[in-house]
Write a protein that holds these residues in place. Structure first.
Motif, mmCIF file in Angstrom:
data_model
loop_
_atom_site.group_PDB
_atom_site.id
_atom_site.type_symbol
_atom_site.label_atom_id
_atom_site.label_comp_id
_atom_site.label_asym_id
_atom_site.label_seq_id
_atom_site.Cartn_x
_atom_site.Cartn_y
_atom_site.Cartn_z
ATOM 1 N N ASN A 1 37.376 40.939 50.673
ATOM 2 C CA ASN A 1 38.135 40.278 49.613
ATOM 3 C C ASN A 1 39.077 39.239 50.197
ATOM 4 O O ASN A 1 39.215 38.134 49.670
ATOM 5 C CB ASN A 1 38.928 41.307 48.808
ATOM 6 N N ARG B 1 38.759 38.433 40.111
ATOM 7 C CA ARG B 1 37.596 37.594 39.808
ATOM 8 C C ARG B 1 36.299 38.330 40.175
ATOM 9 O O ARG B 1 35.297 38.232 39.486
ATOM 10 C CB ARG B 1 37.708 36.298 40.618
ATOM 11 N N TYR B 2 36.363 39.040 41.270
ATOM 12 C CA TYR B 2 35.167 39.772 41.703
ATOM 13 C C TYR B 2 34.788 40.846 40.677
ATOM 14 O O TYR B 2 33.626 40.963 40.285
ATOM 15 C CB TYR B 2 35.419 40.403 43.069
ATOM 16 N N VAL B 3 35.791 41.603 40.238
ATOM 17 C CA VAL B 3 35.500 42.668 39.266
ATOM 18 C C VAL B 3 34.972 42.065 37.969
ATOM 19 O O VAL B 3 34.022 42.566 37.357
ATOM 20 C CB VAL B 3 36.763 43.519 38.999
ATOM 21 N N SER C 1 40.323 39.308 43.912
ATOM 22 C CA SER C 1 39.962 40.693 43.596
ATOM 23 C C SER C 1 39.590 40.829 42.122
ATOM 24 O O SER C 1 38.553 41.402 41.768
ATOM 25 C CB SER C 1 41.157 41.595 43.937
ATOM 26 N N GLU D 1 44.649 36.695 47.094
ATOM 27 C CA GLU D 1 43.844 37.916 47.214
ATOM 28 C C GLU D 1 43.747 38.653 45.891
ATOM 29 O O GLU D 1 42.705 39.216 45.546
ATOM 30 C CB GLU D 1 44.435 38.837 48.277
ATOM 31 N N SER D 2 44.844 38.644 45.169
ATOM 32 C CA SER D 2 44.838 39.324 43.878
ATOM 33 C C SER D 2 43.852 38.646 42.919
ATOM 34 O O SER D 2 43.053 39.306 42.246
ATOM 35 C CB SER D 2 46.248 39.318 43.288
#
Lengths: 217, 501
Positions: free
Chosen positions: A177, A194-196, A192, A188-189
């Motif tokens: 990530n 965006r990935y989910v 993270s 990073e937040s």
């Protein structure tokens, strides 16, 4: 045994320090532990027309040669983690090769993506499709795998480019990530979340095609 | 780099761990993770299978993609500029795809209910397609770079599709909101996110134009209305309405407006057309009978006539010219041009019947047509470049890009022709994958064209970056913050001072 990234990331700094002092073995270890992920990146990004003409190992080797020359410069100002720096150099080599071999696409800005906040996603569905289709399943699995592949391809085709890129970086290039965030110029937040969200959209799209629910089961 | 690790989504953290174990060959189970993290069990069971799919089908260096011996020619060709963009995007989410290996060829079959199609990788590495449903066996080439996204109306509402009663749309000055005709009113579509944000529930209303300040003018049901917009700078929430009655009555025939909305032209059938020079807000409207246009006292109005059965009007962006399209059967010129300020007749354009009358946003061209479109140079009213090619749409079905450099016209077989008005050169034909028959609606300020499909009345956005070869505005961003729009439908008379944004 070379450290395997990213679990042994803490081992990178001592190796870098040793390499800066001229320790060739340390330098070789550093490069070896990143080779597989860089090969994945080259395999993913290499234009399908150049497959068979360009060996990913050669691309990585050229990038490593440049890294050797530019290591002092990097150590003076390590603006990004070492792996992302190697990835950047490899990507640059790849772009040069694309320019050289695909003259007609010389000015294709869409493929010349800087590692900056404004970077546009660079994994297009054709590249993904080529990669997905390039795998050769055993004959007994062929039919099922073929269907899964095209469903996945269709879903990826339909996704927002940035979502597609996030998934590509996380799963095809196997970036963490933190690395994904830096590669895309995100926090990073944000990366993270965006990935989910991308994973959720992928699921919805796979469910949304005819027969999707049965397929998902 | 901002964002500490503590802000990461807990599901994403687990997914990263899961993926790393998966790559090491451990094959962790969903049950294990769900039991360890019961509060995330639902997400784990829903999302991790997609994760496994990505891991399982990730790329691995392998042999080159097989190349097909597709054969056959291509009837649809785009310019060589498209070759720079090898991305192939075929919006086939609704299609069931099968991959079949046929010797050394690789073919991807699209199995659709109404139009089975085959797409094959050709020896020149350009994907081609064959419409196997056509008796002529026509061949297509899906051009690279053609992105295609669709906006669907919210579920559960008896809303019908877009494009009813007219194929009309207007884009707000920020390029974020597209106002589109819909059966239940004027739908406000968030262009960036690709979703409908609100509806001005006034069936029969047609969007005319957004004012430079962001208010929306509509005509048709309720008369000519202005919907002021107020945006809360703190929350970003905006409110449209209450609608202010600019003119009572009127009809749903094609109105025209200058860029600043100060000059309006309204078709008045056999009476010609009414031209209104709007003043600053200040006058109150008068109430007339049904169908009677009653402008405000302070507005200056005059009629341009004679012309039979005027159904279409257009006003040049600078407000100098008015073009009117008649629908009469007298055999006279179907389109006339008038000076907006004096009403003086300046030109007859030999269009057989009522057609589109549309000025380009740069004020250089007037588009008119009755099925086959033609350009006239504004001012001299000489015929412009030929727009050779079939035009199969109705009078509303054409759109200029905001800079006036591109023109979208309906083409044959449901394709859209993208044409350069200054040369007449066709730059591209855009065909939707599958059996959709597209009609152009409106260029966005980004590099997209909004289009409707004639049957399903769906709203689609087509990526034009490969055609325009220029960066354009912001592209789609489904991750953009949602638009929050409130609508106040309580109609009022237009009043002073101007309450608009």
């Amino acid at each position: 045994m070379p450290p395997s990234f990213p679990e042994d990331a803490g081992a990178i700094d001592p190796l870098l320090a040793a390499a800066a002092e001229g320790d060739k073995a340390a330098w070789g270890t550093l490069l070896d532990c990143h080779r597989d992920r860089l090969r994945r990146m080259v395999a993913l990004r290499l234009d399908q027309r150049l497959q068979g003409r360009i060996d990913p190992s050669d691309v990585i080797q050229e990038a490593y040669l440049e890294a050797s020359v530019r290591l002092p410069e990097y150590l003076r100002n390590p603006a990004m983690p070492f792996f992302l720096w190697l990835r950047f150099l490899t990507r640059q080599k790849l772009l040069v090769l694309h320019r050289f071999h695909l003259e007609a696409e010389k000015r294709d800005a869409g493929r010349e993506v800087p590692l900056s906040r404004d970077a546009r996603p660079e994994t297009d569905s054709a590249v993904l499709a080529a990669q997905l289709l390039a795998r050769q399943p055993r004959p007994s699995e062929e039919a099922l795998r073929a269907e899964i592949k095209v469903r996945l391809q269709a879903a990826l085709d339909s996704m927002d480019p940035l979502d597609r890129e996030v998934l590509s970086l996380r799963h095809f290039e196997q970036l963490t990530n933190s690395e994904t965030a830096q590669a895309l110029g995100l926090g990073e937040s944000a990366a993270s979340k965006r990935y989910v969200r991308a994973l959720r959209k992928l699921r919805e799209m796979l469910l949304g095609v005819p027969g999707g629910e049965e397929f998902w089961q | 780099m901002s964002g500490g690790g503590s802000e990461r989504d807990p599901v994403e953290r687990l997914a990263e761990e899961f993926a790393q174990r998966y790559r090491r060959g451990e094959r962790p189970s969903l049950d294990e993770y769900a039991a360890r993290h019961p509060e995330l069990a639902t997400d784990i069971r829903e999302l991790f299978p997609a994760l496994i799919l990505m891991e399982e089908f990730g790329p691995a260096p392998g042999p080159p993609v097989p190349r097909a011996d597709g054969g056959g020619g291509l009837l649809r060709r785009l310019g060589p500029w498209c070759r720079r963009h090898p991305a192939l995007t075929v919006a086939a989410a609704t299609a069931l795809l099968l991959v079949v290996a046929a010797g050394s060829a690789l073919a991807v079959l699209y199995r659709q209910a109404t139009a089975p199609e085959a797409v094959a990788l050709r020896p020149d590495e350009k994907p081609g397609g064959a419409d196997t449903a056509s008796p002529h066996g026509r061949l297509y080439r899906y051009e690279p770079g053609l992105g295609f996204r669709t906006v669907r109306r919210p579920r559960g509402a008896a809303t019908g599709g877009y494009g009813e009663p007219r194929v009309r749309a207007a884009l707000d000055p920020d390029g974020r909101v597209l106002a589109v005709c819909a059966r239940d009113g004027v739908a406000l579509v968030d262009v960036l996110r690709g979703e409908e944000a609100a509806v001005l529930r006034l069936p029969g209303a047609v969007p005319l134009r957004f004012t430079p300040s962001g208010a929306l003018l509509t005509y048709g049901a309720g008369g000519l209305l202005r919907w002021p917009v107020v945006t809360d700078p703190r929350t970003g929430r905006c409110r449209y309405g209450p609608p202010l009655v600019v003119l009572e009555g009127g009809s749903g025939d094609g109105h025209g407006s200058s860029a600043d909305t100060r000059v309006l032209a309204l078709p008045d059938r056999d009476n010609g057309a009414l031209v209104i020079h709007r003043t600053e807000a200040g006058a109150r409207s008068e109430h007339g009978g049904p169908g009677v246009v009653t402008p405000r006292k302070a507005d200056r109005t005059h009629t341009v006539a004679p012309q039979e059965d005027v159904r279409q009007c257009a006003v040049s962006p600078d407000g100098r010219w008015v073009a009117t399209g008649g629908h009469g059967s007298g055999g006279g010129p179907g389109v006339k041009v008038w000076k907006a300020d004096s009403g003086r007749h300046v030109a007859d354009l030999p269009v057989a019947e009522c057609g589109a009358v549309l000025f380009s946003p740069d004020g250089k061209w007037l588009l008119a047509g009755d099925g086959s479109f033609r350009l006239w140079e504004v001012g001299t009213w000489r015929p412009g470049p030929s727009l050779a090619g079939p035009g199969t749409g109705g009078p509303d079905e054409a759109a200029f890009s905001p800079d006036g450099r591109w023109l979208a016209l309906p083409g044959e077989s449901g394709a859209i022709r993208i044409v350069r008005p200054d040369t007449g050169r066709e730059a591209a034909r855009l065909a939707a994958p599958g059996p959709l028959l597209l009609q152009p609606l409106c260029f966005t300020s980004g590099a997209e064209l909004a289009a409707l499909d004639r049957d399903g009345k769906g709203l689609h956005f087509l990526d034009l970056r490969f055609v325009r070869d220029e960066p354009g505005g912001p592209g789609p961003d489904p991750g953009a913050r949602p638009l929050e729009i409130e609508v106040d439908l309580q109609s009022r008379e237009e009043r002073s001072p101007d309450p608009g944004r």
